[in-house]
Design an enzyme around this catalytic site. Structure first.
Site, PDB file in Angstrom:
ATOM      1  CG  ASP A  91      31.907 -52.245  71.325  1.00 47.67           C
ATOM      2  OD1 ASP A  91      32.310 -51.229  71.562  1.00 47.67           O
ATOM      3  OD2 ASP A  91      31.058 -52.710  72.413  1.00 47.67           O
ATOM      4  CD  GLU A 125      36.703 -46.521  71.288  1.00 52.94           C
ATOM      5  OE1 GLU A 125      35.658 -46.355  70.712  1.00 52.94           O
ATOM      6  OE2 GLU A 125      37.267 -47.667  71.897  1.00 52.94           O
ATOM      7  CG  ASP A 168      29.778 -46.941  75.633  1.00 50.01           C
ATOM      8  OD1 ASP A 168      29.252 -47.544  74.521  1.00 50.01           O
ATOM      9  OD2 ASP A 168      30.682 -47.484  76.253  1.00 50.01           O
TER      10      ASP A 168
END
Length: 658
Positions: free
Chosen positions: A380, A383, A450
Site C-alpha cells: 500500500d 506512490e 482510495d
C-alpha cells in the site's frame, strides 16, 4: 554535424547531442542532452533485441531506418519519423528561423527540444511535437480519475498520487506507440494543435517510439521493451475478500469460515493495515494477532491464501526508525521537518530507490511474514502518498523527487519481487496502489486507490482500467463498491454495489474492498486500535437479494477460471491486456475506436457495465465482422449494429463472440 557510431545516428549542434538508435524491431530510442556526456540510465527499457539500422548521412539531412520505422534529421536538427508506408508519425514542433528552408520557419522562436537551465545544473525540459492529425486518438498513459478513454486533448500530470498512476506509454491510432522514458515529475499535454512532454528537473530527453500495423503489434513490442508480468498464480483467478479492516485474528478467521460454510468460492482474504504495533515495525501486533502461525495453517487447510498489508512508512517511534535513519534508508526532505505523512503518527517512507533499504525491508518482511507462509503482499501507499504533495521537497538515493520520483512504486514492487524470487518463489503477484513503466515485470497488480463510492467514480474506473492495460499494466483491479463510504443497509448504495460487483467478475482480478459506514467500535487501546474498522463488507452484508446476485457472479467467475488462466498466460507471454478496448480486438471497425463504455474481456466476452442508477435497458454496439450471442445463449445478433439489451438488477449485459 552528423555522425554515426555502429547503429546510432548522431547529430551535434552547439552543446546539444541527439542520438537515434534502434531499440527492438521497428523501434527507435531517441535521446538528447546538453550536458557533457549522455546519461546512461535505461530507466524502463530493457536491453534490446538485436536489430540493424540503415543509416544514410548527407550534408542537408540524415536518415536511419529500422524495419517499419524511418527517422529523418534536418541539418538544423529537426526530427521527423515516418512508417514504412511513408505516413508521418511524429514531427517535432519547431518555430524559429534557423532553417529558412523549413516550411514552418517562424519568428515565434519556439524550440522543439527546449532545455531551460534551473539552479543546480539540471534543466526544465519541454519536448514539443506537432499534432499530426486532428483525427488522432491516444490511449494509455496510466491511471487518471476521469471518464475519458481517448486522451487526445487531455492535460496530464506526470506524477504519482493516491488513485493516480503515471505510466507514460501512449498508443496512437496513427500506428505508433511512444514511451516517455523519464521518471521525473512533469506534464503531458496531448493537444490538438501541439503535443508536449515536460520534465521539471532532468539532464536528458529520452523516449522510445515504435511503429506497427495494429494495436496488438504495438503493445507486444512495448512489452518486449519493458517486460511482461509473471504468470498469475492460481489464487489470482478467483474471488478476493477484503475490507477496512479486520481488527483481530478471530474476526478474520470467522469470516473465512463463514465463506466456507456457505460453500462460496474464495481464493484469498486480506489483513489490512494497522495490524502492526507501529508503522515501520513490519510485524503482527500480538495483542490482536496472538498466533499467526495457527491462523495461517487453518486458512491453508481451507485453501484460502492470506495477503498482508505492508506500508512503506516508518513512524519516528518505530523500533526500526533509528537504525534506518543511521543507515540512510529513509527518504529525505530538503526543507522543514522530516515527516512525509502524519496519519496515525509522524512518519517518513523507506527509500525504495536504495538497494540496501530494499534488502532491509524485505529481510523484516521475510522474517515476520514470509517464513510463516504468507506468499502475497499488499504493498500500500506505493506512490508514495504524502500529506502534502510538495514534489520538490523530497530527495531519494537516486536523486531528487522532481528528477526520479515517479519510479518509486516500481522499486517498491521490486523490493518484494526480488526478495520472493530469491527465496525460490515462482509466479509472484503483489497488490500495489501505483505503478510506473516496467512495474509489471515485478509482479505488480495495481488497484485504483482510495476512490469514492459513487456512480461517477465507477465510470472513471472503467476508463482507468482500460488505459492502464494499454499502458502495459495488464494486472489491474478496483475496490468493488468503491472505497470511501457506502452503507450496506442503504438501498441506493446496494444498487451501486451490485453493478460494481457484476463488473468485478469481468476484471483481471475480482476483489471486494471498502471502508463502509457506519464505523465499528474500537477494539483495544494499543497499537493501531484507533484506526477504526468500517461496517461489514462481506457478500452477505447487503441483504438477501444482493447476496443472491453476488453468488451468481462469483459462480460465473469460477466458470471462467480456465478462460481467465489463458488470458493471464497471454499477458505473461506477450504483454496483452486482459481488459481490451474494442479497437484492440477489432481495429478495422472505425466505430470501435469511438466506443468508450464497453470492452472485450480477452477476445471473446463483450462486457457492457451498467454505469447509472435505475438503468434496466441499454444500447450496445456489437463490433462488425462476427456474430454475437447473449450470455445465456438465447439470442443471436449480427455484428456492426447497435442493439437494445435488457439489464435487470441481477444482470450485467455480456455478449459472447460466436
Amino acid at each position: 554535424m552528423f555522425d554515426k557510431k555502429e547503429n546510432r545516428l548522431i547529430y551535434r549542434y552547439d552543446a546539444e547531442r541527439l542520438w537515434i538508435e534502434p531499440w527492438g524491431a521497428n523501434a527507435f530510442r531517441v535521446r538528447a542532452t546538453r550536458t557533457n556526456s549522455m546519461p546512461t540510465e535505461d530507466w524502463a527499457l530493457q536491453p534490446p533485441a538485436s536489430s540493424e539500422a540503415h543509416i544514410s548521412l548527407s550534408e542537408n539531412e540524415s536518415t536511419t531506418s529500422n524495419g517499419k520505422i524511418l527517422a529523418t534529421v534536418s541539418k538544423r536538427g529537426k526530427l521527423t519519423i515516418h512508417n514504412a508506408r511513408g505516413a508521418l508519425l511524429l514531427e517535432e514542433y519547431a518555430r524559429h528561423r534557423r532553417d529558412l528552408a523549413d516550411p514552418k520557419c517562424s519568428a515565434l522562436e519556439i524550440e522543439a527540444r527546449e532545455f531551460k537551465p534551473i539552479p543546480g545544473g539540471d534543466y526544465h525540459l519541454t519536448y514539443r511535437v506537432e499534432s499530426v492529425s486532428k483525427e488522432e486518438k491516444i490511449y494509455g498513459m496510466g491511471q487518471y480519475q476521469q471518464d475519458i478513454l481517448d486522451l487526445k486533448g487531455c492535460d496530464l500530470e506526470l506524477a504519482q498520487r493516491n488513485s493516480q498512476a503515471s505510466v507514460p506509454f501512449m498508443l496512437s491510432s496513427l500506428g505508433y506507440g511512444l514511451l516517455w522514458n523519464n521518471p521525473g515529475i512533469g506534464r503531458a499535454m496531448l493537444g490538438k494543435n501541439v503535443m508536449s512532454f515536460e520534465a521539471y528537473s532532468t539532464r536528458v530527453l529520452d523516449y522510445w517510439i515504435v511503429a506497427g500495423d495494429a494495436p496488438a503489434e504495438i503493445e507486444e513490442a512495448y512489452a518486449r521493451a519493458t517486460g511482461t508480468v509473471p504468470m498469475m498464480p492460481e489464487y489470482g483467478l478467483g474471488f478476493w475478500q477484503c475490507k477496512l479492516r479486520y481488527q483481530t485474528q478471530e474476526e478474520l478467521l470467522s469470516v473465512a469460515r463463514e465463506y466456507k460454510a456457505r460453500k462460496l468460492p474464495i481464493d484469498l482474504i486480506v489483513i489490512d493495515f494497522f495490524h502492526w504495533p507501529k508503522q515501520g515495525d513490519w510485524k503482527f501486533d500480538a495483542t490482536y494477532w496472538p498466533d499467526p502461525d495457527t491462523m495461517i495453517k487453518e486458512l491453508k487447510e481451507m485453501n484460502i491464501e492470506l495477503m498482508v498489508s505492508i506500508w512503506p512508512t516508518v513512524d519516528t517511534k518505530s523500533e526500526n526508525y533509528s537504525e534506518m535513519l543511521e543507515k540512510g534508508y529513509l527518504i529525505r526532505t530538503d526543507r522543514g521537518i522530516r515527516i512525509g505523512m502524519d496519519f496515525q503518527g509522524n512518519t517518513i517512507h523507506y527509500d525504495a530507490t536504495n538497494p540496501q533499504a530494499r534488502k532491509y525491508l524485505w529481510d523484516k518482511a521475510r522474517k515476520n511474514y514470509y517464513e510463516k507462509g504468507i506468499k502475497v503482499f499488499w504493498l500500500d501507499e506505493a506512490e508514495p502518498e504524502y500529506t502534502a504533495y510538495d514534489f520538490d521537497n523530497y530527495r531519494y538515493h537516486l536523486g531528487s523527487n522532481l528528477a526520479i520520483g515517479n519510479i518509486y512504486p516500481r522499486e517498491y514492487a521490486r523490493t518484494f519481487y526480488e526478495g520472493m524470487e530469491g527465496a525460490g518463489q515462482k509466479n509472484i503477484v503483489n497488490l500495489l496502489r501505483c505503478a510506473w513503466a516496467g512495474s509489471q515485470k515485478y509482479g505488480a497488480l495495481v488497484w485504483s486507490g482510495d476512490i469514492a463510492s459513487s456512480w461517477s467514480s465507477l465510470r472513471n474506473q472503467l476508463a482507468a482500467g482500460l488505459n492502464m492495460g494499454i499502458a502495459g499494466i495488464p494486472w489491474w483491479t478496483t475496490d468493488i463498491g468503491g472505497f470511501h463510504g457506502g452503507d450496506p443497509n442503504d438501498e441506493a448504495f446496494r444498487e451501486l454495489f451490485v453493478r460494481w460487483f457484476q463488473w468485478g467478475a469481468f476484471c483481471p482480478v475480482m476483489r471486494l474492498h471498502g471502508d463502509r459506514e457506519p464505523k465499528q467500535k474500537q477494539i483495544g487501546t494499543s497499537g493501531g486500535a484507533t484506526c477504526l474498522s468500517g461496517a461489514p463488507n462481506e457478500v452477505w452484508s447487503y441483504g438477501e437479494e444482493v447476496y443472491g446476485i453476488c453468488k451468481k457472479y462469483m459462480g460465473i467467475r469460477e466458470e471462467l477460471r480456465e478462460y481467465i488462466r489463458g488470458l493471464m498466460r497471454e499477458a505473461h507471454e506477450k504483454g496483452t491486456p486482459v481488459m481490451r478496448p474494442l479497437f484492440y480486438v477489432f481495429p478495422e471497425d472505425a466505430k470501435c475506436w469511438e466506443v468508450e463504455d464497453q470492452y472485450i474481456f480477452g477476445d471473446k466476452y463483450l462486457c457492457c457495465p451498467v454505469l447509472a442508477a435505475g438503468l434496466r435497458k441499454m444500447q450496445v454496439y456489437l463490433p462488425a465482422g462476427v456474430s454475437w450471442r447473449s450470455f445465456d445463449g438465447e439470442q443471436t445478433y449480427q455484428g456492426g449494429s447497435v442493439v437494445e439489451v435488457e439489464c435487470p438488477l441481477d444482470t450485467m449485459p455480456v455478449l459472447i463472440r460466436a
